[in-house]
Write an enzyme that holds these catalytic residues in place. Structure first.
Site, PDB file in Angstrom:
ATOM      1  N   ARG A 114     -41.802  29.139 -40.072  1.00 22.16           N
ATOM      2  CA  ARG A 114     -40.422  29.545 -40.347  1.00 22.16           C
ATOM      3  C   ARG A 114     -39.922  28.718 -41.521  1.00 22.16           C
ATOM      4  O   ARG A 114     -40.424  27.630 -41.807  1.00 22.16           O
ATOM      5  CB  ARG A 114     -39.521  29.329 -39.136  1.00 22.16           C
ATOM      6  CG  ARG A 114     -39.325  27.867 -38.787  1.00 22.16           C
ATOM      7  CD  ARG A 114     -38.222  27.669 -37.777  1.00 22.16           C
ATOM      8  NE  ARG A 114     -37.908  26.245 -37.633  1.00 22.16           N
ATOM      9  CZ  ARG A 114     -36.902  25.759 -36.929  1.00 22.16           C
ATOM     10  NH1 ARG A 114     -36.106  26.582 -36.287  1.00 22.16           N
ATOM     11  NH2 ARG A 114     -36.674  24.459 -36.855  1.00 22.16           N
ATOM     12  N   ASN A 152     -30.734  29.573 -40.557  1.00 24.46           N
ATOM     13  CA  ASN A 152     -30.905  28.659 -39.423  1.00 24.46           C
ATOM     14  C   ASN A 152     -31.399  27.314 -39.929  1.00 24.46           C
ATOM     15  O   ASN A 152     -32.440  27.233 -40.590  1.00 24.46           O
ATOM     16  CB  ASN A 152     -31.931  29.208 -38.425  1.00 24.46           C
ATOM     17  CG  ASN A 152     -32.065  28.329 -37.194  1.00 24.46           C
ATOM     18  OD1 ASN A 152     -31.181  28.301 -36.347  1.00 24.46           O
ATOM     19  ND2 ASN A 152     -33.172  27.602 -37.098  1.00 24.46           N
ATOM     20  N   GLU A 153     -30.622  26.266 -39.659  1.00 24.22           N
ATOM     21  CA  GLU A 153     -31.025  24.892 -39.967  1.00 24.22           C
ATOM     22  C   GLU A 153     -31.568  24.745 -41.397  1.00 24.22           C
ATOM     23  O   GLU A 153     -32.704  24.339 -41.626  1.00 24.22           O
ATOM     24  CB  GLU A 153     -32.054  24.394 -38.946  1.00 24.22           C
ATOM     25  CG  GLU A 153     -31.487  24.284 -37.545  1.00 24.22           C
ATOM     26  CD  GLU A 153     -32.503  23.831 -36.511  1.00 24.22           C
ATOM     27  OE1 GLU A 153     -32.098  23.494 -35.385  1.00 24.22           O
ATOM     28  OE2 GLU A 153     -33.719  23.817 -36.827  1.00 24.22           O
ATOM     29  N   GLU A 312     -26.625  24.027 -30.765  1.00 24.89           N
ATOM     30  CA  GLU A 312     -27.918  23.882 -30.101  1.00 24.89           C
ATOM     31  C   GLU A 312     -28.084  22.459 -29.587  1.00 24.89           C
ATOM     32  O   GLU A 312     -27.783  21.501 -30.294  1.00 24.89           O
ATOM     33  CB  GLU A 312     -29.091  24.144 -31.059  1.00 24.89           C
ATOM     34  CG  GLU A 312     -29.376  25.564 -31.428  1.00 24.89           C
ATOM     35  CD  GLU A 312     -30.647  25.680 -32.274  1.00 24.89           C
ATOM     36  OE1 GLU A 312     -31.550  24.826 -32.115  1.00 24.89           O
ATOM     37  OE2 GLU A 312     -30.725  26.606 -33.086  1.00 24.89           O
ATOM     38  N   LYS A 361     -42.914  27.418 -26.553  1.00 28.98           N
ATOM     39  CA  LYS A 361     -42.970  27.851 -25.156  1.00 28.98           C
ATOM     40  C   LYS A 361     -42.814  26.697 -24.163  1.00 28.98           C
ATOM     41  O   LYS A 361     -42.553  26.923 -22.981  1.00 28.98           O
ATOM     42  CB  LYS A 361     -44.269  28.610 -24.873  1.00 28.98           C
ATOM     43  CG  LYS A 361     -45.549  27.899 -25.225  1.00 28.98           C
ATOM     44  CD  LYS A 361     -46.749  28.813 -24.965  1.00 28.98           C
ATOM     45  CE  LYS A 361     -48.046  28.225 -25.519  1.00 28.98           C
ATOM     46  NZ  LYS A 361     -48.061  28.307 -27.006  1.00 28.98           N
ATOM     47  N   PHE A 362     -42.993  25.443 -24.637  1.00 30.95           N
ATOM     48  CA  PHE A 362     -42.785  24.299 -23.755  1.00 30.95           C
ATOM     49  C   PHE A 362     -41.453  23.600 -24.016  1.00 30.95           C
ATOM     50  O   PHE A 362     -41.199  22.530 -23.474  1.00 30.95           O
ATOM     51  CB  PHE A 362     -43.945  23.308 -23.891  1.00 30.95           C
ATOM     52  CG  PHE A 362     -45.271  23.890 -23.494  1.00 30.95           C
ATOM     53  CD1 PHE A 362     -45.480  24.356 -22.206  1.00 30.95           C
ATOM     54  CD2 PHE A 362     -46.301  24.000 -24.409  1.00 30.95           C
ATOM     55  CE1 PHE A 362     -46.687  24.916 -21.830  1.00 30.95           C
ATOM     56  CE2 PHE A 362     -47.519  24.555 -24.051  1.00 30.95           C
ATOM     57  CZ  PHE A 362     -47.710  25.017 -22.755  1.00 30.95           C
TER      58      PHE A 362
END
Length: 673
Positions: A114, A152-153, A312, A361-362
């Site tokens: 990204r 984003n960021e 966030e 995913k973690f």
């Protein structure tokens, strides 16, 4: 004019990033049902969805997003709608491989992560404008829309590109900024090492060179890269303002010094309709709640003291550090409400439902892999109810006691090559001074060195290597008018172009500090020096020492050994109605506490000696009243004296005398009157 808070919210915002495209549509109904159970009021959507919204050039698929936004609206949940310009689709990069950024070493990144963007690239800029325009035309007046979330960021993970397109853009930026190539030569000091340029076309980005390159060129490139990224934000913002009038536009900052060093957030804060921030605990052995408080104070300061929004943070562990511990029971609520205490208008998380696939995913989420029969989910539901109970403080402002000066340009300059020692770290000094103020229970505003400081009785300068003459004059006037100033070493040394101020160090600060520094004397790795105080007490210090010559300042502490033995280590200069303290070495926690204790005595600030360490007490005040936050980070209960009685909003109980706050708990008292 756009609003400066999310539309449609009557209380604080609570929710997180929602990525329904990762899940079958059959899950969406369950999602919104559980959102309502948890008290969710707003979610961020569409941030990473460009490839789904535009699966091939000029071909759009909005059906799924239509259904998501309608579903949210039907369930009373507001939408923070993203422009997905942080993740251009693979078809875009295959058509325009030059939009992938190039490192200073000449390596071009590949698609598959990204934020791999050359922000100077005209094809990227055109495509970003096109998808933003299309989204604004379709959803600009959607009833669920609370605000726009651009990109984003910014700055993470790529803040600068060094390709030929950026080189051309850099030359144009230099022409606008400096006017002539002669002005560039002057600013960069190109007479050194024969680097003189005769034409803008001869100038390239600061790519890899055999040895250290021109530091002023490198500093200007940091400024150029930041400005270029900001140009892309403002381009999207202006499209949204035009096509979606009245809806606020923002982007999520990462103000914590532990998380982003490439954006000048003083400049960014002026461009957004209201400030939002992302913050994650850094597992580095430090007291993470102090870093959190510092980030929140810095974010509020970038917002000019106005309320802002935590967009966030994490419910528990993250997944991108070497070690990612879970948060302890109650820690999620403490983290969330500590941000609220320091000005946030709510608490949102990354993300709503934990991903089954992909790189994160973690990473913890509001709805974990284990579902609703989990500790995290139960704490999320409880926190949602507590955030709802704090609705009355919406729009109030956090009260600060002191100011800390910070400047990203100075940080960039200090981190360039060939400084007196690699052991001096501007972020470390900022952290250390902030922690010392935190432990004295003083709430901090951060300020730009040229800002109006008149309302602060104490101003602290932990690390400002780069300081303009205007900033030096600003501090001199501040002290003359009665302020108390504390300055740490290696500050005021160079001007805006990294040129040493004429005359003796510390350049821009000589007059206000009443001294000169003949020579820096950095210490060997692991070496220490001893300081002797006025009462014969001793302290240790490390990293740095100086040959200080008082020129009006009085000596408070003296070097007891080392090359600088017998010279002043800490001085105090009475100037006009105020005083300026200078510390010429790196003090540890004990020394900083003592120094700041003396400085606080100069100010007349009443110390809060009755508060235990790691118990935060912060006030928010406004038309709806005064709200006292007490956050207990300790393993034991605490009793905090209340000067004024009130009602505790999270329990509904009356509070008077001494407020009992259990271990790990938060209490918020709406004071009477």
């Amino acid at each position: 004019m756009p609003e400066t808070t999310p539309l449609g919210l009557t209380g604080l915002a609570f929710g997180g990033d929602y990525n329904p495209e990762q899940w079958p549509e059959s899950v969406w109904t369950e999602d919104v049902r559980l959102m309502r159970e948890a008290g969710v009021t707003m979610v961020s959507v569409g941030i990473f969805s460009w490839a789904l919204l535009e699966p091939s050039p000029g071909v759009h698929d909005f059906g799924w997003l239509d259904r998501v936004l309608d579903l949210l609206h039907e369930n009373g949940i507001r939408a923070d709608l993203g422009t997905p310009t942080v993740v251009p689709p693979v078809w875009f990069y295959r058509a325009h491989p030059d939009a992938l950024p190039v490192t200073a070493e000449g390596v071009r990144y590949e698609f598959g992560s990204r934020g791999a963007i050359c922000h100077s690239n005209p094809h990227y800029r055109a495509a970003a404008a096109d998808i933003t325009t299309t989204l604004a035309e379709r959803y600009g007046s959607h009833p669920a829309l609370a605000m726009w979330h651009v990109h984003n960021e910014y700055g993470v993970p790529v803040s600068a590109c060094y390709c030929d397109g950026c080189a051309a853009h850099f030359r144009r930026w230099l022409a606008r900024t400096h006017g002539t190539v002669e002005a560039v030569n002057e600013a960069w000091g190109t007479a050194f090492w024969g680097q003189r340029y005769a034409d803008f076309e001869q100038i390239n980005p600061p790519r890899v060179t055999p040895t250290v390159g021109n530091p002023a060129q490198a500093l200007d490139y940091r400024r150029f890269a930041d400005a270029t990224v900001r140009e892309n934000f403002t381009a999207e913002r202006d499209i949204l303002h035009r096509l979606s009038p009245g809806v606020p536009v923002t982007t999520n900052f990462m103000t914590a010094l532990s998380q982003c060093d490439s954006m000048d957030y003083w400049a960014w804060g002026r461009e957004v309709d209201f400030v939002t921030n992302d913050h994650y605990l850094i597992t580095d052995g430090r007291r993470t709640h102090v870093n959190l408080a510092m980030s929140a104070d810095l974010t509020r300061s970038v917002a000019g003291g106005a309320p802002w929004l935590l967009l966030e943070h994490s419910t528990s562990g993250v997944n991108w550090q070497p070690r990612n511990p879970a948060k302890a029971p109650g820690q999620m609520a403490r983290n969330s409400l500590a941000h609220v205490a320091r000005g946030s208008e709510g608490a949102l998380f990354f993300q709503w439902r934990q991903s089954r696939r992909g790189a994160e995913k973690f990473h913890s989420a509001m709805l974990p892999h284990g579902g609703t029969d989990t500790r995290v989910w139960r704490e999320v539901v409880e926190l949602g109810a507590n955030v709802d109970a704090l609705a009355p403080l919406r729009g109030t402002r956090t009260e600060a006691d002191v100011a800390v000066l910070w400047d990203w340009h100075s940080w960039w300059a200090q981190n360039l090559d060939w400084r007196p020692t690699e052991d001096h770290d501007a972020r470390e000094r900022a952290d250390a001074f902030y922690e010392a103020l935190y432990d004295r229970h003083l709430t901090v505003d951060f300020a730009h060195p040229e800002a109006d400081l008149s309302r602060y009785p104490l101003v602290v300068v932990p690390a400002l290597y780069l300081m303009t003459e205007a900033a030096g004059n600003n501090l001199k006037e501040y002290v003359e008018r009665g302020g108390t100033l504390v300055v740490s070493y290696f500050s005021g040394i160079v001007d805006a172009h990294d040129a040493v101020h004429e005359g003796a160090h510390p350049g821009a600060l000589r007059d206000v500090l009443g001294l000169t520094v003949e020579e820096f004397s950095p210490l060997d790795a692991g070496a220490q020096v001893r300081l002797t105080g006025p009462d014969g007490s001793e302290l240790g210090a490390d990293v740095w020492s100086e040959f200080v010559v008082p020129r009006g300042a009085e000596t408070v502490w003296t070097y007891a050994d080392g090359l600088t033995a017998g010279h002043p280590a800490v001085t105090r200069h009475r100037l006009g109605e105020g005083s300026a303290w200078y510390v010429s070495t790196r003090l540890g926690a004990e020394g900083l506490d003592t120094l700041l204790g003396w400085a606080v005595e100069d100010t007349g600030i009443t110390p809060r000696a009755d508060l235990p360490r790691d118990v935060e007490v912060v006030r928010r005040t406004g038309e709806s009243g005064t709200f006292l936050f007490v956050i207990n980070h300790t393993a034991g209960g605490a009793k905090v004296p209340l000067d004024t009685p009130g009602t505790e909003l999270l329990t509904g109980e009356r509070a008077a005398g001494r407020l009992a706050v259990p271990s790990g708990a938060v209490r918020v008292v709406r004071l009477d009157g």
